[in-house]
Motif scaffolding. Structure first.
Motif, short mmCIF file in Angstrom:
data_model
loop_
_atom_site.label_atom_id
_atom_site.label_comp_id
_atom_site.label_asym_id
_atom_site.label_seq_id
_atom_site.Cartn_x
_atom_site.Cartn_y
_atom_site.Cartn_z
N MET A 101 2.37 3.52 -3.84
CA MET A 101 1.59 4.06 -2.73
C MET A 101 1.58 3.10 -1.54
O MET A 101 1.73 3.49 -0.38
N ALA A 102 1.42 1.81 -1.83
CA ALA A 102 1.39 0.80 -0.77
C ALA A 102 2.74 0.70 -0.06
O ALA A 102 2.81 0.64 1.17
N PHE A 103 3.83 0.70 -0.81
CA PHE A 103 5.15 0.58 -0.20
C PHE A 103 5.53 1.86 0.55
O PHE A 103 6.14 1.80 1.63
N ASN A 104 5.16 3.02 -0.01
CA ASN A 104 5.46 4.27 0.68
C ASN A 104 4.65 4.41 1.96
O ASN A 104 5.12 5.02 2.93
N ALA A 105 3.45 3.86 1.97
CA ALA A 105 2.63 3.91 3.18
C ALA A 105 3.33 3.24 4.35
O ALA A 105 3.30 3.74 5.48
N GLU A 106 3.99 2.12 4.07
CA GLU A 106 4.73 1.43 5.13
C GLU A 106 5.93 2.26 5.58
O GLU A 106 6.27 2.28 6.77
N ALA A 107 6.59 2.93 4.66
CA ALA A 107 7.71 3.79 5.03
C ALA A 107 7.24 4.95 5.89
O ALA A 107 7.86 5.29 6.91
N TYR A 108 6.14 5.57 5.48
CA TYR A 108 5.57 6.67 6.26
C TYR A 108 5.12 6.19 7.64
O TYR A 108 5.30 6.89 8.64
N ARG A 109 4.51 5.03 7.70
CA ARG A 109 3.98 4.52 8.97
C ARG A 109 5.09 4.37 10.00
O ARG A 109 4.95 4.77 11.16
N GLY A 110 6.21 3.78 9.57
CA GLY A 110 7.33 3.64 10.49
C GLY A 110 7.87 5.00 10.94
O GLY A 110 8.22 5.18 12.12
N ALA A 111 7.91 5.96 10.01
CA ALA A 111 8.42 7.29 10.36
C ALA A 111 7.45 8.03 11.28
O ALA A 111 7.87 8.74 12.19
N ILE A 112 6.15 7.86 11.04
CA ILE A 112 5.15 8.50 11.90
C ILE A 112 5.25 7.98 13.32
O ILE A 112 5.15 8.73 14.30
N GLN A 113 5.43 6.68 13.46
CA GLN A 113 5.53 6.08 14.80
C GLN A 113 6.78 6.55 15.53
O GLN A 113 6.84 6.49 16.76
N ALA A 114 7.77 7.03 14.77
CA ALA A 114 9.02 7.49 15.38
C ALA A 114 8.99 8.98 15.74
O ALA A 114 9.97 9.50 16.29
N VAL A 115 7.89 9.67 15.40
CA VAL A 115 7.79 11.10 15.75
C VAL A 115 7.79 11.24 17.27
O VAL A 115 6.96 10.61 17.95
N PRO A 116 8.69 12.02 17.84
CA PRO A 116 8.75 12.15 19.31
C PRO A 116 7.44 12.65 19.89
O PRO A 116 6.81 13.57 19.35
N ARG A 117 7.03 12.04 20.98
CA ARG A 117 5.80 12.43 21.65
C ARG A 117 5.86 13.88 22.12
O ARG A 117 4.84 14.58 22.15
N GLU A 118 7.06 14.36 22.45
CA GLU A 118 7.22 15.73 22.92
C GLU A 118 6.77 16.75 21.88
O GLU A 118 6.21 17.80 22.22
N GLN A 119 7.01 16.44 20.59
CA GLN A 119 6.60 17.35 19.53
C GLN A 119 5.08 17.44 19.44
O GLN A 119 4.52 18.53 19.25
N LEU A 120 4.41 16.30 19.58
CA LEU A 120 2.95 16.31 19.55
C LEU A 120 2.39 17.04 20.76
O LEU A 120 1.40 17.79 20.64
N ASP A 121 3.00 16.83 21.91
CA ASP A 121 2.54 17.53 23.12
C ASP A 121 2.73 19.03 22.98
O ASP A 121 1.88 19.82 23.43
#
Length: 220
Positions: A101-121
């Motif tokens: 869980m701890a190691f996957n959290a870091e993988a997810y965190r990096g991927a979340i930060q890479a989500v394009p802002r345009e998609q959230l907008d």
């Protein structure tokens, strides 16, 4: 060297039973790691320090301490500190699951930060609330981007599951140790055990490489 190899003395029945236990440990740990790792990543990225700091401490603890220490701690210390007595299999799943869980959290965190802002907008423009944006935009995008790392972490946990043998979980490693003691054939036994781990791990590592190459082609 006068040693005479005799692989015919190896009984595969106990090893296959141990492999089943190892796979059960791996699958259960991956379920915990995949599901709660994403939640933990969101907590780490929270702006509220009271929420963010404990989550960061949790991740750093499991990333910076040996898995074998974590397994032994759960097996011996949890019953003493919390008067909670669970089976060794359950303790092994918890220790491996929280580690993953701890190691996957870091993988997810990096991927979340890479989500394009345009998609959230776009989600905001469609009237999605924050939870809906997480479920329908952030989670699918981050999960796809982090699949190679998640698979790698999963196969690492499969290999680290051999450590639960020290707390008497009858996994593949435990059965191998018992068989080597009974037959006085440690070389043959542990060679077969290593080949079984390799046979399971190798296809997954090849899949990870394929996904990485495909991702690079799509991005180029």
């Amino acid at each position: 060297m006068n040693y005479s190899f005799d692989f015919n003395s190896i009984s595969f029945g106990p090893l296959l039973k141990g492999l089943v236990v190892t796979l059960e440990l791996t699958i259960a740990a991956n379920v915990i790691g995949l599901a709660f790792g994403f939640v933990l990543a969101l907590l780490i990225m929270n702006r509220i320090a009271v929420i963010r700091l404990p989550a960061m401490l949790f991740v750093e603890f499991f990333r910076c301490t040996p898995a074998i220490v974590q397994i032994v701690w759960f097996f011996y210390c949890v019953p003493m500190l919390f008067n909670l007595f669970l089976g060794s299999m359950t303790m092994g799943i918890l220790a491996l699951g929280l580690n993953l869980m701890a190691f996957n959290a870091e993988a997810y965190r990096g991927a979340i930060q890479a989500v394009p802002r345009e998609q959230l907008d776009a989600g905001i423009a469609l009237g999605l609330n924050p939870l809906q944006r997480i479920l329908y935009i952030v989670l699918p995008t981050a999960f796809r981007a982090s699949i190679p790392v998640l698979l790698t972490n999963g196969i690492v946990i499969f290999q680290q599951s051999a450590l639960v043998a020290i707390v008497a979980v009858q996994d593949l490693m435990y059965q191998g140790k018992s068989l080597a003691t009974e037959t006085y054939r440690p070389i043959e036994t542990f060679t077969v055990v290593a080949l079984i781990y390799f046979a399971v791990s190798f296809p997954v590592t090849q899949l990870v490489g394929f996904l990485e190459r495909r991702r690079q082609l799509l991005m180029s």
